[in-house]
Design a protein around this motif. Structure first.
Motif, short mmCIF file in Angstrom:
data_model
loop_
_atom_site.label_atom_id
_atom_site.label_comp_id
_atom_site.label_asym_id
_atom_site.label_seq_id
_atom_site.Cartn_x
_atom_site.Cartn_y
_atom_site.Cartn_z
N TYR A 8 12.18 -12.37 19.89
CA TYR A 8 12.20 -12.51 21.34
C TYR A 8 10.79 -12.69 21.90
O TYR A 8 9.98 -11.80 21.81
N PHE A 66 16.25 -8.33 29.21
CA PHE A 66 17.01 -7.10 29.39
C PHE A 66 17.62 -7.02 30.79
O PHE A 66 17.15 -7.67 31.72
N GLY A 73 18.63 -2.34 13.29
CA GLY A 73 18.89 -2.31 11.84
C GLY A 73 17.64 -2.29 11.00
O GLY A 73 17.57 -2.94 9.97
N SER A 127 15.42 3.01 9.97
CA SER A 127 16.06 4.14 10.66
C SER A 127 17.55 3.88 10.85
O SER A 127 18.39 4.75 10.56
N LEU A 185 19.22 -7.24 16.40
CA LEU A 185 18.96 -8.49 17.14
C LEU A 185 18.43 -9.60 16.25
O LEU A 185 18.67 -10.78 16.50
N GLY A 208 16.41 -4.90 8.50
CA GLY A 208 15.19 -4.41 7.84
C GLY A 208 14.06 -4.07 8.81
O GLY A 208 13.20 -3.28 8.48
N SER A 259 6.24 -3.60 5.78
CA SER A 259 6.12 -2.29 5.15
C SER A 259 6.02 -2.39 3.62
O SER A 259 6.81 -3.09 2.98
N LEU A 275 21.82 -8.87 20.10
CA LEU A 275 20.84 -8.25 21.00
C LEU A 275 21.57 -7.29 21.94
O LEU A 275 22.34 -7.74 22.81
N VAL A 276 21.37 -6.00 21.75
CA VAL A 276 22.03 -5.02 22.62
C VAL A 276 21.31 -5.01 23.96
O VAL A 276 20.08 -4.88 24.02
N MET A 309 3.87 -0.76 15.59
CA MET A 309 3.51 0.62 15.31
C MET A 309 3.38 1.44 16.58
O MET A 309 2.57 1.11 17.45
N GLN A 332 14.35 7.00 15.09
CA GLN A 332 13.41 5.87 15.07
C GLN A 332 12.05 6.38 14.65
O GLN A 332 11.74 7.56 14.84
N LEU A 381 5.11 7.93 14.67
CA LEU A 381 4.49 7.90 13.34
C LEU A 381 5.08 6.76 12.52
O LEU A 381 6.25 6.82 12.12
N CYS A 396 11.18 8.30 9.25
CA CYS A 396 12.46 7.68 9.66
C CYS A 396 13.61 8.32 8.86
O CYS A 396 14.64 8.71 9.42
C1 LIG Z 1 2.86 -4.36 8.85
C2 LIG Z 1 3.45 -2.99 8.60
C3 LIG Z 1 3.18 -2.32 7.42
C4 LIG Z 1 3.72 -1.06 7.20
N1 LIG Z 1 3.51 -0.44 6.00
C5 LIG Z 1 4.10 0.74 5.74
C6 LIG Z 1 4.01 1.32 4.46
O1 LIG Z 1 3.40 0.76 3.54
N2 LIG Z 1 4.62 2.53 4.25
C7 LIG Z 1 5.31 3.16 5.25
O2 LIG Z 1 5.85 4.26 5.02
N3 LIG Z 1 5.44 2.61 6.47
C8 LIG Z 1 4.86 1.41 6.73
N4 LIG Z 1 5.02 0.83 7.95
C9 LIG Z 1 5.82 1.54 8.94
C10 LIG Z 1 7.30 1.51 8.58
O3 LIG Z 1 7.61 0.25 8.07
C11 LIG Z 1 8.11 1.81 9.81
O4 LIG Z 1 7.83 3.14 10.21
C12 LIG Z 1 9.61 1.69 9.62
O5 LIG Z 1 9.96 0.54 8.89
C13 LIG Z 1 10.24 1.66 11.00
O6 LIG Z 1 11.63 1.57 10.89
P1 LIG Z 1 12.53 1.72 12.19
O7 LIG Z 1 13.90 1.39 11.79
O8 LIG Z 1 12.28 3.04 12.82
O9 LIG Z 1 11.95 0.63 13.21
P2 LIG Z 1 11.93 -0.95 13.09
O10 LIG Z 1 11.63 -1.37 11.72
O11 LIG Z 1 11.04 -1.41 14.19
O12 LIG Z 1 13.42 -1.36 13.40
C14 LIG Z 1 13.94 -1.40 14.69
C15 LIG Z 1 14.97 -2.49 14.72
O13 LIG Z 1 15.59 -2.50 16.00
C16 LIG Z 1 15.86 -3.85 16.32
N5 LIG Z 1 16.06 -3.95 17.76
C17 LIG Z 1 15.14 -3.80 18.74
N6 LIG Z 1 15.71 -3.99 19.93
C18 LIG Z 1 17.02 -4.24 19.71
C19 LIG Z 1 18.11 -4.52 20.57
N7 LIG Z 1 17.99 -4.55 21.90
N8 LIG Z 1 19.32 -4.76 20.00
C20 LIG Z 1 19.48 -4.72 18.66
N9 LIG Z 1 18.46 -4.47 17.81
C21 LIG Z 1 17.24 -4.22 18.33
C22 LIG Z 1 14.62 -4.58 15.83
O14 LIG Z 1 14.85 -5.96 15.67
C23 LIG Z 1 14.36 -3.87 14.52
O15 LIG Z 1 14.98 -4.50 13.43
C24 LIG Z 1 4.51 -0.44 8.19
C25 LIG Z 1 4.79 -1.12 9.38
C26 LIG Z 1 4.28 -2.39 9.58
C27 LIG Z 1 4.60 -3.12 10.84
#
Ligand SMILES: Cc1cc2nc3c(=O)[nH]c(=O)nc-3n(C[C@H](O)[C@H](O)[C@H](O)COP(=O)(O)OP(=O)(O)OC[C@H]3O[C@@H](n4cnc5c(N)ncnc54)[C@H](O)[C@@H]3O)c2cc1C
Length: 570
Positions: A74, A81, A107, A110, A128, A133, A150, A331-332, A514, A542, A548, A554
């Motif tokens: 997006y 929204f 997805g 978390s 979305l 992942g 990650s 997209l929610v 982040m 999340q 963090l 997560c």
């Molecule tokens: C470049 C990078 C490197 C990293 N390296 C590491 C590492 O080596 N080790 C480690 O432990 N952690 C690492 N992290 C952090 C770790 O990857 C994250 O903490 C973790 O993956 C977050 O997962 P999450 O599900 O909480 O959030 P996210 O991965 O952000 O997932 C949230 C999801 O919600 C979806 N979403 C958002 N809005 C909507 C909506 N309105 N409707 C439907 N879906 C929606 C998004 O598309 C997304 O897929 C890294 C992060 C990044 C960006």
């Protein structure tokens, strides 16, 4: 459950210590057991996507780049929204056509892990993006999987919840251990012990390096701050630690300021891992990450996308007989309490509206999204709404260099201090805007170099509005590519790989990659507020629950909330 300390005393500590001149432990050459690249086929929505055999490529200053940035789909989240009244009048949501026990919004790791823990209730997952992942997605180039974001997890404690989760996914048979001295590039040379012993620094700085080593060992062995934080008195010291900055705490414990080279190395680590400097993040979060590095890293083929994929695969298999509950491209736009439960409304990739009613909803999307899609959130829980505003995000670009050549050096992660001229604050970081570390994308496949290699470059944007530069700014992918080219040349020289070996470079962006671990977020109670469920019907899992960015937090919050979410469900 064994503590981190017990693990260290069990023998791993000596091996994993970044300050002992021990060789990196290597697995045997070739892919780890439990992983067979030949058999993998990815359905649409899977966290891995195969790189097209003929990608659209354009030369930028002599280097071939895949056209465009992939990442968050997006371009301007604010416009899409419902507060802007885009999808339906706020008081007239569409009529739901489906009733389910649990719906999960988002997805990433978390959402996937929460759904996995609650799979007996057949949850519906709405994501979305076209792929599940979140930050833990990946690609396959031929038979080489690599991460788009990650990368690794910390070696889990024996008998811990995390170990159990990894075992349930088969990941304990798929990792390669990276437990050695962190590698640092300085002035065109890769250093390990010579850097951490202080030998590469001016003679007067030696004592500071020694003190730093002692402090890190102490925090890892005797004073490791666990996050999620114990809500009882046992967690008080971690909350106190959260109130001060990491820089302040490190230097106080050292009893002296960190000299420039040491400060640069810690800063590089913080930029890479937190998207923010050590002067901006809390000491509890800083130590939770940095001291844990002493325990060693588990690296899976494709990084943490492998974990997302295993969650996804098991959920998809459980779903084989039923309706499609893993919905990508959804997209929610609205989540609201209704008499029968919680209504969730989403827009599919054809811009069509759909709605369901769930008995429980899990918000696994970032809080900046929750704030917008939760109908009436300000009135339902004003404290929570206010706390959600305290979370700031950092942006991130990741570039993968696909190489038609082996990389002879067996390494996992090299931090790039260049000539030691590393930014010390957000202003300098914005001016410098450089890649911070370079990972060997095929590390988990074994020590033997392959005909194809991948280098993953981590390029955080650790300044306020870094994410807006990406999402809303005028910068095009070519601007990023142009800035990258001289850095790519330098990195390839370091590894003795020719420019002509580049197949192409692929760039991914994460606008809200982040949540910044600001001091006080845990200490002042904001973390508890943002995690607090609404009427035991809407739950929050999340990475930003604790501000963090770590897979572990997560998974542990998913594990914490899963029984509460399931309570009372048939
Ligand atoms: C470049 C990078 C490197 C990293 N390296 C590491 C590492 O080596 N080790 C480690 O432990 N952690 C690492 N992290 C952090 C770790 O990857 C994250 O903490 C973790 O993956 C977050 O997962 P999450 O599900 O909480 O959030 P996210 O991965 O952000 O997932 C949230 C999801 O919600 C979806 N979403 C958002 N809005 C909507 C909506 N309105 N409707 C439907 N879906 C929606 C998004 O598309 C997304 O897929 C890294 C992060 C990044 C960006």
């Amino acid at each position: 459950m064994l503590s981190r300390r017990a693990v260290l005393h069990g023998g791993l500590g000596a091996l994993a210590s970044g300050f002992l001149p021990l060789p990196r432990r290597l697995t045997a050459a070739g892919p780890p057991t439990g992983f067979d690249p030949g058999r993998v086929a990815f359905p649409p929505g899977a966290p891995f996507v195969r790189v097209s055999a003929q990608p659209a490529v354009r030369l930028v200053d002599g280097v071939p780049f895949a056209v465009g940035l992939t990442g968050e789909p997006y371009p301007d989240p604010h416009l899409r929204f419902p507060e802007a009244g885009v999808w339906f009048p706020p008081d007239r949501p569409p009529t739901p056509t489906e009733e389910v026990s649990i719906a999960v919004v988002g997805g990433g790791i978390s959402g996937l892990s929460t759904a996995h823990m609650l799979r007996a209730h057949k949850p519906v997952l709405l994501e979305l993006n076209r792929s599940f992942g979140g930050s833990a997605r990946g690609e396959w180039w031929g038979n080489v999987p690599y991460a788009l974001g990650s990368a690794y997890v910390i070696t889990p404690d024996s008998g811990s919840v995390l170990e159990e989760i990894y075992q349930s996914l088969g990941l304990h048979e798929m990792y390669r251990l990276d437990a050695g001295v962190s590698e640092i590039e300085l002035a065109g040379e890769v250093l390990q012990e010579r850097f951490w012993s202080g030998a590469a620094a001016p003679p007067g700085d030696q004592k500071a390096f020694d003190r730093y080593a002692e402090v890190v060992r102490f925090m890892a062995e005797r004073s490791y701050p666990e996050i999620p934080v114990d809500p009882g008195p046992g967690g008080d010291w971690v909350r106190e630690l959260d109130a001060v900055t990491f820089k302040n705490d490190v230097e106080t414990r050292m009893g002296m300021p960190a000299p420039p080279l040491l400060a640069a190395a810690v800063q590089a680590y913080c930029y890479s891992s937190f998207g923010a400097g050590w002067e901006e993040i809390s000491a509890a979060s800083g130590w939770n990450f940095l001291a844990a590095e002493e325990f060693g890293r588990w690296v899976f083929p494709g990084g943490n996308a492998q974990m997302a994929y295993q969650f996804y695969r098991q959920l998809a298999e459980a779903d084989a007989a039923g309706p499609d509950r893993l919905r990508a491209g959804a997209l929610v736009v609205d989540v609201r309490l209704v008499p029968r439960g919680v209504q969730v409304t989403w827009v599919d990739s054809a811009d069509e509206l759909h709605a369901l009613v769930a008995q429980r909803v899990v918000m696994a999307c970032p809080k900046n999204v929750c704030r917008r899609v939760l109908h009436d959130a300000e009135r339902l829980d004003p404290e929570k709404f206010e706390a959600m505003h305290q979370i700031h995000h950092a942006g991130y670009v990741v570039a993968n260099i696909l190489l038609n050549a082996p990389i002879e050096r067996d390494f996992y992660d090299i931090f790039l201090l260049r000539d030691g001229d590393f930014p010390t604050d957000a202003v300098e970081a914005e001016e410098s805007a450089k890649v911070v570390d370079m990972l060997n994308g095929r590390f988990a496949l074994g020590a033997t170099p392959g005909a194809r290699s991948v280098l993953t470059l981590y390029w955080p944007l650790p300044w306020a509005f870094g994410q807006h530069t990406l999402l809303l700014g005028e910068q095009t992918w070519e601007n990023y590519a142009q800035r990258l080219v001289p850095q790519v040349r330098r990195m390839l020289r370091l590894l003795d790989v020719g420019l002509s070996d580049i197949d192409h470079v692929r760039m991914t962006y994460f606008g809200h990659a982040m949540p910044v671990a600001t001091p006080g977020f845990i200490a002042n109670g904001a973390a508890e507020l943002v995690r607090r469920p609404i009427e035991d019907k809407i739950f929050f899992v999340q990475q930003d629950n604790w501000a963090l960015p770590a897979i572990e937090n997560c998974l542990l919050d998913a594990h914490h909330f899963a029984p509460q979410i399931a309570a009372g469900l048939p």
